[in-house]
Design a protein around this motif. Structure first.
Motif, PDB file in Angstrom:
ATOM      1  N   UNK A 179      62.064  29.107  34.078  1.00 58.00           N
ATOM      2  CA  UNK A 179      62.447  28.510  35.262  1.00 58.00           C
ATOM      3  C   UNK A 179      61.858  29.475  36.441  1.00 58.00           C
ATOM      4  N   UNK A 180      61.539  28.566  37.524  1.00 58.51           N
ATOM      5  CA  UNK A 180      61.364  29.397  38.702  1.00 58.51           C
ATOM      6  C   UNK A 180      62.418  29.363  39.934  1.00 58.51           C
ATOM      7  N   UNK A 181      62.786  30.650  40.216  1.00 59.09           N
ATOM      8  CA  UNK A 181      64.065  30.662  40.960  1.00 59.09           C
ATOM      9  C   UNK A 181      63.831  31.168  42.402  1.00 59.09           C
TER      10      UNK A 181
ATOM     11  N   UNK B 154      77.101  32.802  47.590  1.00 61.52           N
ATOM     12  CA  UNK B 154      78.004  33.465  46.640  1.00 61.52           C
ATOM     13  C   UNK B 154      78.887  34.413  47.582  1.00 61.52           C
ATOM     14  N   UNK B 155      79.801  35.286  46.948  1.00 64.20           N
ATOM     15  CA  UNK B 155      80.643  35.892  47.707  1.00 64.20           C
ATOM     16  C   UNK B 155      79.578  37.290  48.372  1.00 64.20           C
ATOM     17  N   UNK B 156      78.735  37.471  47.999  1.00 61.28           N
ATOM     18  CA  UNK B 156      77.676  38.485  48.489  1.00 61.28           C
ATOM     19  C   UNK B 156      76.813  37.894  49.362  1.00 61.28           C
ATOM     20  N   UNK B 157      76.691  36.747  49.926  1.00 61.60           N
ATOM     21  CA  UNK B 157      75.957  36.096  51.039  1.00 61.60           C
ATOM     22  C   UNK B 157      74.604  35.696  50.373  1.00 61.60           C
ATOM     23  N   UNK B 158      74.685  35.588  48.993  1.00 64.43           N
ATOM     24  CA  UNK B 158      73.089  35.076  48.330  1.00 64.43           C
ATOM     25  C   UNK B 158      73.431  33.830  47.706  1.00 64.43           C
ATOM     26  N   UNK B 159      72.225  33.014  47.878  1.00 61.99           N
ATOM     27  CA  UNK B 159      72.210  31.696  47.490  1.00 61.99           C
ATOM     28  C   UNK B 159      70.961  31.948  46.279  1.00 61.99           C
ATOM     29  N   UNK B 160      71.290  31.496  44.903  1.00 66.90           N
ATOM     30  CA  UNK B 160      70.729  31.702  44.178  1.00 66.90           C
ATOM     31  C   UNK B 160      70.184  30.117  43.373  1.00 66.90           C
ATOM     32  N   UNK B 161      68.929  29.721  43.233  1.00 59.25           N
ATOM     33  CA  UNK B 161      69.074  28.164  42.885  1.00 59.25           C
ATOM     34  C   UNK B 161      67.586  28.355  42.065  1.00 59.25           C
ATOM     35  N   UNK B 162      67.608  27.410  40.835  1.00 63.65           N
ATOM     36  CA  UNK B 162      66.049  27.019  40.222  1.00 63.65           C
ATOM     37  C   UNK B 162      65.442  26.155  40.883  1.00 63.65           C
ATOM     38  N   UNK B 163      64.336  26.062  41.100  1.00 59.77           N
ATOM     39  CA  UNK B 163      63.559  25.033  42.016  1.00 59.77           C
ATOM     40  C   UNK B 163      62.409  24.366  41.104  1.00 59.77           C
ATOM     41  N   UNK B 164      62.380  24.684  39.705  1.00 54.98           N
ATOM     42  CA  UNK B 164      61.288  24.212  39.016  1.00 54.98           C
ATOM     43  C   UNK B 164      60.880  25.186  37.644  1.00 54.98           C
TER      44      UNK B 164
ATOM     45  N   UNK C 176      56.259  23.086  47.403  1.00 54.79           N
ATOM     46  CA  UNK C 176      56.823  22.206  47.849  1.00 54.79           C
ATOM     47  C   UNK C 176      58.563  21.879  47.730  1.00 54.79           C
ATOM     48  N   UNK C 177      58.819  22.335  46.693  1.00 58.71           N
ATOM     49  CA  UNK C 177      60.341  22.298  46.064  1.00 58.71           C
ATOM     50  C   UNK C 177      60.957  23.354  46.997  1.00 58.71           C
ATOM     51  N   UNK C 178      60.150  24.594  46.855  1.00 62.96           N
ATOM     52  CA  UNK C 178      60.933  25.793  47.441  1.00 62.96           C
ATOM     53  C   UNK C 178      60.943  25.308  49.183  1.00 62.96           C
ATOM     54  N   UNK C 179      60.131  24.905  49.563  1.00 61.77           N
ATOM     55  CA  UNK C 179      60.078  24.726  50.971  1.00 61.77           C
ATOM     56  C   UNK C 179      61.154  23.683  51.546  1.00 61.77           C
ATOM     57  N   UNK C 180      61.447  22.548  50.498  1.00 64.96           N
ATOM     58  CA  UNK C 180      62.597  21.640  50.673  1.00 64.96           C
ATOM     59  C   UNK C 180      63.822  22.387  50.927  1.00 64.96           C
ATOM     60  N   UNK C 181      64.064  23.390  49.559  1.00 68.57           N
ATOM     61  CA  UNK C 181      65.323  23.906  49.809  1.00 68.57           C
ATOM     62  C   UNK C 181      65.587  24.765  51.138  1.00 68.57           C
ATOM     63  N   UNK C 182      64.639  25.584  51.311  1.00 72.61           N
ATOM     64  CA  UNK C 182      64.975  26.648  52.409  1.00 72.61           C
ATOM     65  C   UNK C 182      65.028  25.731  53.747  1.00 72.61           C
ATOM     66  N   UNK C 183      64.202  24.684  54.024  1.00 69.75           N
ATOM     67  CA  UNK C 183      64.362  24.020  55.237  1.00 69.75           C
ATOM     68  C   UNK C 183      65.849  23.307  55.095  1.00 69.75           C
ATOM     69  N   UNK C 184      66.445  22.832  54.157  1.00 72.66           N
ATOM     70  CA  UNK C 184      67.620  22.400  53.803  1.00 72.66           C
ATOM     71  C   UNK C 184      68.725  23.436  54.298  1.00 72.66           C
ATOM     72  N   UNK C 185      68.438  24.696  53.697  1.00 75.13           N
ATOM     73  CA  UNK C 185      69.490  25.875  54.000  1.00 75.13           C
ATOM     74  C   UNK C 185      69.440  26.125  55.783  1.00 75.13           C
ATOM     75  N   UNK C 186      68.340  26.075  56.225  1.00 78.94           N
ATOM     76  CA  UNK C 186      68.068  26.478  57.610  1.00 78.94           C
ATOM     77  C   UNK C 186      68.846  25.507  58.344  1.00 78.94           C
ATOM     78  N   UNK C 187      68.725  24.046  58.318  1.00 81.16           N
ATOM     79  CA  UNK C 187      69.520  23.117  58.923  1.00 81.16           C
ATOM     80  C   UNK C 187      70.918  23.314  58.621  1.00 81.16           C
TER      81      UNK C 187
END
Length: 232
Positions: A41-43, A166-176, A187-198
């Motif tokens: 997995x890529x995280x 999470x409670x330490x302020x980190x988002x951990x997610x698999x993107x592919x 492109x998958x990483x960019x999508x999730x980073x832009x979503x978090x930015x919004x």
């Protein structure tokens, strides 16, 4: 401590200590430094400048990855009998209600996503102590409590993921997966980073993206240069 293999040492040597990489370069490098024999997995690990203990700084949302996650997502739909055929036709792996509630109360949680409908939430709600700690509790905010069961199942199967800080302020997610092309990982990483930015909370002050790391299963983390990510 386990000794590093020759391949692991080589992988570590390709990531320069203290260097930040552009997201595009990191998407190529993560493929190059992965030494696992399986399709890893890529995280993404994203440290945010928020205090998740405060309700007005909680960051939680959903994103539809343009190239999916590469994983087979096992979906359980808890619904009334009249919705069962719709759920099965949309691709749900398990469909039912009372029998699955009993199984879950007995400790069964062998699924990735649970989708349900508002009219049965009174029954499903009592599963919170089992499902909550595992991140499986259905929630209207993530589209897993809905009257449109078919669309919810199809979205999840197509690559819709939900994430939360999470409670330490980190988002951990698999993107592919490492088998994805570098462009698809990017492109998958960019999508999730832009979503978090919004989703930046108004109450969050100062630097929002404190650090972003891209890695694969058992690979070293690659530090991403924030300004290389368009739209954050």
């Amino acid at each position: 401590m386990a000794r590093l293999t020759k391949n692991q040492k080589l992988a570590l040597s390709k990531v320069e200590a203290g260097k930040s990489y552009t997201l595009k370069d990191a998407a190529e490098l993560v493929k190059d430094i992965t030494t696992t024999k399986f399709d890893a997995s890529v995280d993404l690990d994203i440290r945010l400048g928020v205090d998740p203990r405060k309700a007005n700084q909680m960051v939680r949302g959903i994103a539809t990855l343009p190239h999916g996650t590469g994983k087979t997502v096992r979906v359980l739909v808890l619904c009334t009998p009249d919705k069962e055929e719709e759920a099965k036709a949309a691709g749900a792996d398990y469909v039912g209600l009372d029998e699955y509630i009993t199984k879950i109360e007995g400790g069964w949680t062998d699924v990735d996503i649970i989708i349900t409908m508002p009219s049965v939430m009174a029954k499903v709600g009592r599963l919170g102590r089992v499902l909550g700690p595992r991140g499986l509790m259905p929630n209207p905010k993530t589209g897993t409590v809905t009257t449109d069961i078919a669309k919810a199942v199809e979205d999840v199967k197509a690559g819709k993921i939900d994430f939360r800080v999470d409670k330490t302020g980190i988002i951990h997610t698999s993107i592919g997966k490492v088998s994805f092309s570098a462009d698809k990982i990017y492109e998958n990483a960019l999508e999730i980073l832009q979503t978090i930015s919004r989703l930046r909370p108004a109450a969050a002050k100062g630097v929002y993206f404190k650090s972003i790391y891209l890695s694969s299963t058992m690979s070293p983390g690659i530090h991403i240069e924030n300004k290389s990510v368009e739209g954050i």
